[in-house]
Design an enzyme around this catalytic site. Structure first.
Site, PDB file in Angstrom:
ATOM      1  N   GLY A  12       0.787  -1.239   0.000  1.00  0.00           N
ATOM      2  CA  GLY A  12       0.000   0.000   0.000  1.00  0.00           C
ATOM      3  C   GLY A  12       0.814   1.281   0.000  1.00  0.00           C
ATOM      4  N   HIS A 103       0.049  -0.251 -13.644  1.00  0.00           N
ATOM      5  CA  HIS A 103       0.766  -1.513 -13.855  1.00  0.00           C
ATOM      6  C   HIS A 103       2.250  -1.206 -14.004  1.00  0.00           C
ATOM      7  CE1 HIS A 103       1.118  -5.720 -14.926  1.00  0.00           C
ATOM      8  NE2 HIS A 103       2.028  -5.340 -15.804  1.00  0.00           N
TER       9      HIS A 103
HETATM   10  C1  GRF Z   1       2.921  -1.296  -7.779  1.00  0.00           C
HETATM   11  O1  GRF Z   1       4.149  -1.556  -8.395  1.00  0.00           O
HETATM   12  C2  GRF Z   1       1.814  -1.193  -8.807  1.00  0.00           C
HETATM   13  O2  GRF Z   1       2.238  -0.803 -10.066  1.00  0.00           O
HETATM   14  C3  GRF Z   1       1.305  -2.599  -8.891  1.00  0.00           C
HETATM   15  O3  GRF Z   1       1.415  -3.113  -7.589  1.00  0.00           O
HETATM   16  C4  GRF Z   1       2.467  -2.446  -6.888  1.00  0.00           C
HETATM   17  C5  GRF Z   1       1.894  -1.977  -5.584  1.00  0.00           C
HETATM   18  O4  GRF Z   1       2.886  -1.495  -4.722  1.00  0.00           O
HETATM   19  N1  GRF Z   1      -0.015  -2.648  -9.479  1.00  0.00           N
HETATM   20  P1  GRF Z   1       2.491  -0.834  -3.330  1.00  0.00           P
HETATM   21  O5  GRF Z   1       1.661  -1.844  -2.563  1.00  0.00           O
HETATM   22  O6  GRF Z   1       1.726   0.403  -3.613  1.00  0.00           O
HETATM   23  O7  GRF Z   1       3.809  -0.567  -2.660  1.00  0.00           O
END
Ligand code: GRF
Length: 189
Positions: A12, A103
């Site tokens: 998150g 993504h």
């Molecule tokens: C990110 O790299 C996003 O692109 C992908 O999932 C990851 C989430 O990272 N969809 P975080 O939980 O916000 O650190």
């Protein structure tokens, strides 16, 4: 007010970054975090930030249940920030062009079912790609296939590892994701 529900399944850090960006905004409000993983650190983050979090079991809650929860809170848009399941059709139908995902690759490369987290980055490195990057897109009924709103790329370094790449990609995400959400929602993209 434009009210956002942020969907997440893991750490998150993007949720926190988006929350910080919009916390004094006069048109856009982060309403809640929807999480499908009881062990996800995003639940602690939400608590510390004072954001309501809604924990659900994706195998038990139907699309209608989730839709009801969103509608009860008057959520107008859904942001997927590290949410790894498919969004139920009922929600896609009601929130047409109102769900945005980020993504961590240059779609259509390294996207689709199973491509999430470090799997994306290790595949990019193993494939000896010259570039990777981020893609921000509208969500439809298929994984990572909706209309692309924004992409930014970075060059893969020599000796790059999935972990160094993940870190560099996260920096891009923190910088661009909130801005692109804002521009899209305010019709400035
Ligand atoms: C990110 O790299 C996003 O692109 C992908 O999932 C990851 C989430 O990272 N969809 P975080 O939980 O916000 O650190």
């Amino acid at each position: 007010m434009i009210k956002l529900a942020l969907f997440a399944s893991g750490s998150g850090s993007n949720v926190e970054n988006i929350y910080e960006y919009f916390k004094n905004h006069n048109k856009i409000l982060v309403d809640s975090v929807f999480c499908n993983n009881p062990n996800a650190f995003v639940i602690d983050r939400a608590k510390n930030l004072g954001i309501d979090s809604i924990l659900f079991d994706h195998s038990k809650s139907s699309g209608i249940d989730l839709l009801n929860m969103l509608q009860k809170r008057n959520v107008s848009h859904v942001i997927l920030a590290g949410y790894i399941r498919l969004i139920p059709e009922e929600i896609i139908d009601k929130f047409q062009e109102k769900i945005i995902n980020i993504h961590p690759s240059l779609l259509p490369k390294f996207g689709g079912k199973g491509f999430y987290g470090s799997k994306v980055h290790s595949s990019v490195i193993e494939s000896k790609e010259e570039y990777s990057g981020i893609t921000i897109h509208i969500v439809n009924k298929e994984y990572d296939k909706g209309k692309i709103l924004f992409q930014e790329k970075i060059k893969i370094n020599e000796n790059e590892t999935p972990s160094t790449l993940s870190k560099r990609i996260h920096e891009l995400e923190y910088f661009y994701f909130p801005q692109i959400i804002e521009k899209f929602l305010l019709d400035k993209l």
